[in-house]
Motif scaffolding. Structure first.
Motif, PDB file in Angstrom:
ATOM      1  N   HIS A  70      13.367  40.813  59.371  1.00 42.21           N
ATOM      2  CA  HIS A  70      13.430  39.676  60.290  1.00 42.21           C
ATOM      3  C   HIS A  70      14.737  38.878  60.239  1.00 42.21           C
ATOM      4  O   HIS A  70      14.942  37.986  61.048  1.00 42.21           O
ATOM      5  CB  HIS A  70      12.240  38.730  60.055  1.00 42.21           C
ATOM      6  N   TYR A  71      15.619  39.171  59.275  1.00 42.15           N
ATOM      7  CA  TYR A  71      16.916  38.489  59.301  1.00 42.15           C
ATOM      8  C   TYR A  71      18.035  39.449  58.920  1.00 42.15           C
ATOM      9  O   TYR A  71      17.807  40.480  58.272  1.00 42.15           O
ATOM     10  CB  TYR A  71      16.929  37.245  58.401  1.00 42.15           C
ATOM     11  N   ALA A  72      19.251  39.087  59.348  1.00 40.51           N
ATOM     12  CA  ALA A  72      20.407  39.940  59.057  1.00 40.51           C
ATOM     13  C   ALA A  72      21.674  39.093  59.052  1.00 40.51           C
ATOM     14  O   ALA A  72      21.747  38.049  59.716  1.00 40.51           O
ATOM     15  CB  ALA A  72      20.542  41.048  60.110  1.00 40.51           C
ATOM     16  N   TYR A  73      22.650  39.554  58.281  1.00 42.40           N
ATOM     17  CA  TYR A  73      23.981  38.949  58.321  1.00 42.40           C
ATOM     18  C   TYR A  73      24.782  39.622  59.430  1.00 42.40           C
ATOM     19  O   TYR A  73      24.624  40.816  59.688  1.00 42.40           O
ATOM     20  CB  TYR A  73      24.702  39.143  56.985  1.00 42.40           C
ATOM     21  N   MET A  74      25.653  38.856  60.093  1.00 48.71           N
ATOM     22  CA  MET A  74      26.500  39.431  61.129  1.00 48.71           C
ATOM     23  C   MET A  74      27.936  38.974  60.906  1.00 48.71           C
ATOM     24  O   MET A  74      28.231  37.773  60.968  1.00 48.71           O
ATOM     25  CB  MET A  74      26.015  39.023  62.516  1.00 48.71           C
ATOM     26  N   LYS A  75      28.795  39.926  60.614  1.00 47.14           N
ATOM     27  CA  LYS A  75      30.198  39.614  60.323  1.00 47.14           C
ATOM     28  C   LYS A  75      30.974  39.536  61.645  1.00 47.14           C
ATOM     29  O   LYS A  75      31.045  40.511  62.377  1.00 47.14           O
ATOM     30  CB  LYS A  75      30.786  40.694  59.426  1.00 47.14           C
ATOM     31  N   ILE A  76      31.544  38.364  61.938  1.00 45.64           N
ATOM     32  CA  ILE A  76      32.221  38.198  63.223  1.00 45.64           C
ATOM     33  C   ILE A  76      33.729  38.445  63.126  1.00 45.64           C
ATOM     34  O   ILE A  76      34.407  38.576  64.146  1.00 45.64           O
ATOM     35  CB  ILE A  76      31.956  36.804  63.842  1.00 45.64           C
ATOM     36  N   MET A 136      22.740  35.393  60.475  1.00 49.54           N
ATOM     37  CA  MET A 136      23.647  34.486  59.777  1.00 49.54           C
ATOM     38  C   MET A 136      25.061  34.941  60.040  1.00 49.54           C
ATOM     39  O   MET A 136      25.455  36.035  59.616  1.00 49.54           O
ATOM     40  CB  MET A 136      23.313  34.478  58.282  1.00 49.54           C
ATOM     41  N   LEU A 137      25.809  34.137  60.797  1.00 47.59           N
ATOM     42  CA  LEU A 137      27.184  34.506  61.137  1.00 47.59           C
ATOM     43  C   LEU A 137      28.063  34.273  59.916  1.00 47.59           C
ATOM     44  O   LEU A 137      28.099  33.176  59.354  1.00 47.59           O
ATOM     45  CB  LEU A 137      27.695  33.669  62.315  1.00 47.59           C
ATOM     46  N   ILE A 138      28.782  35.317  59.517  1.00 47.40           N
ATOM     47  CA  ILE A 138      29.638  35.225  58.338  1.00 47.40           C
ATOM     48  C   ILE A 138      31.043  35.695  58.673  1.00 47.40           C
ATOM     49  O   ILE A 138      31.254  36.529  59.558  1.00 47.40           O
ATOM     50  CB  ILE A 138      29.072  36.039  57.144  1.00 47.40           C
TER      51      ILE A 138
END
Length: 435
Positions: free
Chosen positions: A141-147, A191-193
């Motif tokens: 249900h959640y993930a990190y997303m590297k921008i 979670m934008l990282i």
């Protein structure tokens, strides 16, 4: 001939360090799986024959953990329990030459941007059509997303640009497609990282475009929470706050590492901001987004730090009452500008100062949590442990912030949102009942 070598390869990926490394491991997993290679993450069954250690090289403690992990895997290989040990990530990028001679049992070393070379070791092809695709190692249900990748800042203490290179933003269309793919997998929170979120877009769009990206991601149907990590305070683009206020699915949460609050230290750290400017920024943030949760990270024991600097930092915390605070002991890193300074604060003194600072924050955190008793919050259920459900509010990120112990009269689903009335509050956690 060993029986193991007759079996199909199975790869275990061990990830150390930050969430950015975790995303890299997930991308590698996705590429291997697309090439029909069995892959697992942090495998406890020990039924794999190849290991990839994705290392961290940020501070001394992280480097030590990475080296110990490599040595553990090399020992398994020596005992015939593994066929191959590969190493990638920041430590490998930074110290590859030294490590190759010191740990020759490792079969190959790779840098942070050498995914295609790793795949070659498995006779696998890099599949560009999988852009943004990955095998999640987080709960569904959640993930990190590297921008973005890398960093153009020149903070005196930081070795990240040495390991990750200069700032490179991912195009908005790519990130939207990635978010849509994550939602299809069941992801509700991203979670934008980045090493530095607020720099986003300057390289490819010639202006800061984090607000435009946030609007585009907020339009992705099914994405219920978008969380911002690692914003640099100097020249902070206030338009981000307008988007946060306007869009319901952008969490009222901002992770903004300040590192210190004494002007002497801020100047020595090359942070390009003063205590007074930070005070003004914090006031603007809270005015624009009432009720926002502010998280920051600090450093204890930077070269030249005095008791007066520590006192200034504690006073700053008491003045601004951050919701969340993390602290690191300063680590003297080669090839950073601070390395030319004398590391004059002993290790035990760094720890003492860090502890003293966190005691100030602990009291603040307890008081802020007490204010939540009797109030109702939307809570995302993360897991069930020892018969209890554990979740988070929009003001809490994974692993680093508060958890909510949730009592329910019915079975709850992991990844479900529920309304919870807070009944008890502690220093860093809350307790409540589903209503």
């Amino acid at each position: 001939m060993k029986v193991r070598s007759l079996k199909k390869d199975k790869v275990n990926i061990i990830t150390l360090g930050c969430s950015k490394n975790l995303v890299d491991s997930e991308v590698l997993s996705g590429q291997l799986a697309a090439n029909d290679i069995a892959v697992v993450h942090e495998n406890k069954n020990l039924d794999h024959n190849i290991v990839v250690v994705n290392t961290c090289g940020f501070i001394d403690k992280a480097k030590e953990e990475s080296i110990n992990t490599i040595l553990d895997q090399v020992e398994l290989k020596r005992r015939g329990e593994l066929d191959k040990v590969y190493v990638t990530g920041c430590l490998s990028e930074r110290y590859r030459g030294d490590l190759e001679s010191e740990i020759p049992e490792v079969d190959a070393w790779f840098g942070t941007m050498e995914l295609p070379l790793i795949l070659k070791k498995f006779e696998a092809d890099y599949k560009s059509e999988l852009l943004g695709e990955r095998l999640l190692s987080t709960p569904q249900h959640y993930a990190y997303m590297k921008i973005s990748e890398g960093c153009n800042r020149t903070c005196a203490f930081c070795a990240i640009p040495l390991m990750r290179g200069q700032h490179v933003s991912k195009p908005i269309e790519e990130l939207v497609a990635e978010a849509e793919a994550l939602v299809k997998k069941g992801v509700k929170e991203v979670m934008l990282i980045a090493q530095e979120l607020t720099y986003y877009g300057l390289d490819i769009y010639k202006k800061r475009e984090l607000p435009r990206l946030l609007h585009a991601l907020a339009d992705v149907k099914g994405l219920e929470w978008i969380r911002l990590h690692y914003a640099y305070p100097s020249k902070f683009p206030l338009e981000i706050l307008d988007v946060m206020r306007e869009r319901d699915n952008i969490c009222k949460y901002l992770d903004m590492p300040l590192q210190h609050a004494s002007n002497n230290m801020l100047k020595a750290m090359r942070r390009n901001i003063t205590r007074e400017e930070m005070t003004e920024l914090i006031q603007q943030i809270r005015e624009k987004v009432p009720g926002i949760c502010l998280r920051t990270t600090l450093i204890a024991g930077f070269p030249g730090e005095t008791e007066a600097d520590v006192s200034a930092l504690k006073a700053f915390l008491q003045e601004h009452r951050f919701d969340r605070v993390g602290i690191f002991n300063y680590s003297h890193e080669e090839n950073t500008s601070a390395y030319d300074m004398v590391d004059d604060v002993p290790a035990d003194e760094k720890s003492r100062r860090a502890q003293e600072i966190m005691e100030v924050q602990q009291e603040i955190s307890f008081e802020k949590n007490q204010e939540k008793v009797g109030k109702i919050f939307k809570v995302l259920i993360d897991k069930k442990e020892a018969g209890r459900y554990l979740g988070r509010t929009e003001f809490d990120s994974v692993e680093v912030d508060n958890e909510v112990v949730v009592h329910a009269g019915k079975k709850l689903t992991i990844g479900e949102f529920v309304q919870v009335k807070i009944t008890k509050a502690y220093d860093y956690d809350l307790e409540g009942e589903v209503i």
